[in-house]
Design a protein around this motif. Structure first.
Motif, PDB file in Angstrom:
ATOM      1  N   ALA A   1       0.826  -1.206   0.000  1.00 51.04           N
ATOM      2  CA  ALA A   1       0.000   0.000   0.000  1.00 51.04           C
ATOM      3  C   ALA A   1       0.861   1.256   0.000  1.00 51.04           C
ATOM      4  N   ALA A   2       2.064   1.168   0.557  1.00 49.12           N
ATOM      5  CA  ALA A   2       2.963   2.327   0.566  1.00 49.12           C
ATOM      6  C   ALA A   2       3.302   2.776  -0.855  1.00 49.12           C
ATOM      7  N   ASP A   3       3.364   1.843  -1.783  1.00 47.31           N
ATOM      8  CA  ASP A   3       3.684   2.205  -3.165  1.00 47.31           C
ATOM      9  C   ASP A   3       2.522   2.918  -3.842  1.00 47.31           C
ATOM     10  N   VAL A   4       1.296   2.589  -3.454  1.00 54.58           N
ATOM     11  CA  VAL A   4       0.145   3.324  -3.975  1.00 54.58           C
ATOM     12  C   VAL A   4       0.215   4.768  -3.492  1.00 54.58           C
ATOM     13  N   LEU A   5       0.528   4.937  -2.214  1.00 56.08           N
ATOM     14  CA  LEU A   5       0.655   6.280  -1.647  1.00 56.08           C
ATOM     15  C   LEU A   5       1.757   7.068  -2.333  1.00 56.08           C
ATOM     16  N   TRP A   6       2.952   6.500  -2.395  1.00 55.97           N
ATOM     17  CA  TRP A   6       4.095   7.223  -2.942  1.00 55.97           C
ATOM     18  C   TRP A   6       4.009   7.381  -4.462  1.00 55.97           C
ATOM     19  N   GLY A   7       3.487   6.377  -5.139  1.00 53.79           N
ATOM     20  CA  GLY A   7       3.376   6.491  -6.596  1.00 53.79           C
ATOM     21  C   GLY A   7       2.471   7.637  -7.010  1.00 53.79           C
ATOM     22  N   THR A   8       1.318   7.755  -6.351  1.00 53.47           N
ATOM     23  CA  THR A   8       0.401   8.835  -6.687  1.00 53.47           C
ATOM     24  C   THR A   8       0.938  10.186  -6.219  1.00 53.47           C
ATOM     25  N   ALA A   9       1.576  10.207  -5.042  1.00 58.90           N
ATOM     26  CA  ALA A   9       2.111  11.473  -4.526  1.00 58.90           C
ATOM     27  C   ALA A   9       3.223  12.017  -5.419  1.00 58.90           C
ATOM     28  N   LEU A  10       4.115  11.153  -5.841  1.00 58.61           N
ATOM     29  CA  LEU A  10       5.227  11.609  -6.681  1.00 58.61           C
ATOM     30  C   LEU A  10       4.759  12.001  -8.073  1.00 58.61           C
ATOM     31  N   LYS A  11       3.774  11.291  -8.598  1.00 58.56           N
ATOM     32  CA  LYS A  11       3.225  11.683  -9.902  1.00 58.56           C
ATOM     33  C   LYS A  11       2.644  13.092  -9.830  1.00 58.56           C
ATOM     34  N   TRP A  12       1.907  13.362  -8.766  1.00 61.90           N
ATOM     35  CA  TRP A  12       1.256  14.668  -8.617  1.00 61.90           C
ATOM     36  C   TRP A  12       2.282  15.778  -8.366  1.00 61.90           C
ATOM     37  N   THR A  13       3.211  15.544  -7.445  1.00 61.21           N
ATOM     38  CA  THR A  13       4.138  16.613  -7.069  1.00 61.21           C
ATOM     39  C   THR A  13       5.177  16.897  -8.152  1.00 61.21           C
ATOM     40  N   THR A  14       5.602  15.883  -8.875  1.00 64.03           N
ATOM     41  CA  THR A  14       6.523  16.153  -9.989  1.00 64.03           C
ATOM     42  C   THR A  14       5.775  16.779 -11.156  1.00 64.03           C
ATOM     43  N   GLY A  15       4.514  16.375 -11.346  1.00 61.72           N
ATOM     44  CA  GLY A  15       3.721  16.947 -12.432  1.00 61.72           C
ATOM     45  C   GLY A  15       3.529  18.441 -12.278  1.00 61.72           C
ATOM     46  N   PHE A  16       3.401  18.890 -11.032  1.00 56.81           N
ATOM     47  CA  PHE A  16       3.264  20.323 -10.751  1.00 56.81           C
ATOM     48  C   PHE A  16       4.609  20.980 -10.451  1.00 56.81           C
TER      49      PHE A  16
ATOM     50  N   ARG B   1       0.396  -0.406 -13.475  1.00 53.90           N
ATOM     51  CA  ARG B   1      -0.475  -1.380 -12.821  1.00 53.90           C
ATOM     52  C   ARG B   1      -1.918  -1.233 -13.308  1.00 53.90           C
ATOM     53  N   PRO B   2      -2.608  -2.349 -13.534  1.00 53.24           N
ATOM     54  CA  PRO B   2      -3.981  -2.292 -14.046  1.00 53.24           C
ATOM     55  C   PRO B   2      -4.921  -1.457 -13.177  1.00 53.24           C
ATOM     56  N   ALA B   3      -4.780  -1.520 -11.864  1.00 54.67           N
ATOM     57  CA  ALA B   3      -5.670  -0.755 -10.985  1.00 54.67           C
ATOM     58  C   ALA B   3      -5.503   0.744 -11.200  1.00 54.67           C
TER      59      ALA B   3
END
Length: 216
Positions: free
Chosen positions: A157-172, A191-193
């Motif tokens: 679950a930590a990878d779901v948290l960090w994957g989405t956080a890093l995508k958002w923060t690097t995107g901005f 990942r399919p999900a």
């Protein structure tokens, strides 16, 4: 009688709550979606303020339990669906590192990113909760380099948290992109999900936009 694992998920598309929706999909969880149209200000209406007085998502209700705060939601859901294998058991040697990286997000990463984004002058290292931005980020990227996931070979679950956080923060451009961060984001995005939720979020956002137009 055992309590049902079905939860009510309070959510708004394209927010921090997106990560929680990805986690629910990864877990194969039984959940009822309660979508809030933030552009219509539904998160500030009394009905939702009774759930979370701060008007933030995500929030989860499970039986009589109400869980707010992003990391708490992740920890609760992953433990509730422990059979999905996204959280180390209490006697697993990875349990401590898992908790470390979950809490590191809220206690170090996000405060550092907010300070940097708002151009706050850095506090003295002795009083700053994250020390300094560069050390905070290097601590994270050093861990990611051990990969492929935050706990090494085990996706959690930590990878779901960090994957989405890093995508958002690097995107901005709030966090500088690097090869190790890009590779990690790409790994999680594949990942399919994640792909399934991206489509669901686009559909929900479009629905909310139509609702606003109809009221204009």
């Amino acid at each position: 009688m055992a309590l049902s694992r079905r939860v009510t998920f309070f959510h708004s598309p394209n927010t921090r709550s997106t990560g929680a929706r990805i986690l629910l999909e990864e877990l194969g969880a039984d959940y009822e979606l309660h979508a809030l149209n933030m552009k219509a200000g539904e998160q500030r209406k009394q009905a939702y303020l009774a759930i979370n007085p701060m008007g933030k998502v995500p929030a989860v209700r499970h039986g009589e339990a109400l869980i707010t705060e992003q990391v708490a939601v992740f920890l609760y859901l992953a433990d509730l669906y422990q059979d999905a294998g996204l959280t180390p058991a209490l006697d697993d040697p990875l349990r401590g590192p898992y908790l470390r990286w979950m809490v590191y997000y809220g206690s170090c990463f996000e405060p550092a990113v907010v300070d940097r984004a708002q151009k706050h002058p850095p506090a003295a290292p002795s009083t700053c909760p994250y020390g300094d931005f560069e050390t905070m980020l290097k601590t994270l990227t050093d861990q990611l380099e051990k990969g492929p996931y935050i706990l090494g070979e085990k996706f959690s679950a930590a990878d779901v948290l960090w994957g989405t956080a890093l995508k958002w923060t690097t995107g901005f451009q709030l966090v500088p992109m690097s090869p190790v961060i890009q590779a990690y984001i790409d790994r999680i995005n594949a990942r399919p999900a994640v792909q399934r939720v991206a489509a669901l979020e686009a559909e929900l956002a479009a629905q909310h936009a139509r609702e606003l137009e109809s009221k204009a």
